[in-house]
Scaffold this active site. Structure first.
Site, PDB file in Angstrom:
ATOM      1  N   ASN A 108       0.859  -1.176   0.000  1.00  0.00           N
ATOM      2  CA  ASN A 108       0.000   0.000   0.000  1.00  0.00           C
ATOM      3  C   ASN A 108       0.900   1.232   0.000  1.00  0.00           C
ATOM      4  O   ASN A 108       1.611   1.490   0.969  1.00  0.00           O
ATOM      5  CB  ASN A 108      -0.901  -0.008   1.234  1.00  0.00           C
ATOM      6  N   TYR A 144      -9.525  14.986  -6.599  1.00  0.00           N
ATOM      7  CA  TYR A 144      -8.747  14.309  -7.649  1.00  0.00           C
ATOM      8  C   TYR A 144      -8.040  15.319  -8.541  1.00  0.00           C
ATOM      9  O   TYR A 144      -6.836  15.205  -8.815  1.00  0.00           O
ATOM     10  CB  TYR A 144      -9.679  13.422  -8.473  1.00  0.00           C
ATOM     11  N   LYS A 166      -3.971  15.932  -9.171  1.00  0.00           N
ATOM     12  CA  LYS A 166      -3.354  15.774 -10.490  1.00  0.00           C
ATOM     13  C   LYS A 166      -2.710  17.071 -10.968  1.00  0.00           C
ATOM     14  O   LYS A 166      -1.696  17.052 -11.663  1.00  0.00           O
ATOM     15  CB  LYS A 166      -4.388  15.264 -11.491  1.00  0.00           C
TER      16      LYS A 166
END
Length: 244
Positions: A54, A144, A148
């Site tokens: 992970n 998100y 990014k």
């Protein structure tokens, strides 16, 4: 060519989607690959090294560096591909959602890259997987998109810091790509599908191989003077968005 003389690539999120396509692309070009992901069921039949981890775990970078070191060579290629979606509008984003997305999409990339840099020498290459959502506003994807955008700026910043060592840093910004992460939304969310596909001049959904081919170019000798760039792989969506 012996294993010891092959270039070594680390690909995160290598068990599916863009990561798996990149793994296959690199293997086909004669590169030795260490693939890292939460699972490895799609990798068991491939001639590579794999590690289930992970990336958000505190000891993840150390475990990965130990695995690279055990192979007896430095690191020539780093592909920071692993990422998670499921983002929402900011008003609908609780702390758990924000933490999950930021931890994997951004924090893990900085931590792993930092710890891998001592293993990389002149001629090495880093490719980060950003997104077109990090380049423009798109409703309903706040956390998100922010991570990014961070990856895109991280790419430019890191290129300014380490290129004097002969290490190139670039990124790809995929558009609408059919992967396990996007499949459900493509099938269920018609407004999303129409906003993406209907505004893509090439009028098709991209494939993981479309992105992997650009990554393969960026880590190769033909891209030896390409540095600090974020290259959209989106069928023209980012620059030519329109609806029929």
């Amino acid at each position: 060519m012996t294993v010891a003389t092959k270039r070594l690539a680390l690909v995160t999120g290598g068990n599916q989607g863009i990561g798996l396509a990149t793994v296959r692309r690199l293997l086909a070009s004669g590169v030795q690959v260490l693939a890292v992901d939460l699972a490895d069921d799609n990798l068991v039949d491939l001639p590579l090294h794999r590690l289930v981890v992970n990336l958000a775990a505190k000891d993840a970078p150390a475990r990965i560096v130990d695995a690279i070191t055990a192979l007896g060579s430095g690191l020539d290629i780093l592909v920071n591909n692993a990422g998670v979606g499921g983002s929402r509008r900011l008003a609908d984003s609780d702390d758990l959602l924000i933490d999950r997305i930021v931890d994997i999409n951004l924090r893990a990339v900085l931590r792993l890259t930092r710890d891998c840099l001592p293993l990389m020498k002149s001629g090495a290459s880093i490719v980060n997987v950003a997104s077109v959502f990090g380049e423009v506003g798109f409703p309903g994807s706040t956390a998100y998109a922010v991570t990014k955008a961070g990856i895109s700026q991280f790419t430019r910043q890191l290129a300014s810091e380490i290129s004097e060592k002969g290490i190139r840093v670039n990124a790809v910004a995929p558009g609408l790509i059919r992967t396990p992460m996007t499949e459900t939304r493509l099938e269920r969310d018609t407004s999303y599908r129409d906003a993406m596909l209907g505004a893509t001049p090439l009028r098709r959904v991209g494939l993981p191989e479309d992105v992997a081919s650009v990554i393969g170019f960026l880590v190769g000798e033909d891209a030896s003077f390409v540095n600090g760039q974020v290259i959209a792989v989106d069928g023209g969506w980012l620059t030519c968005r329109y609806l029929a």
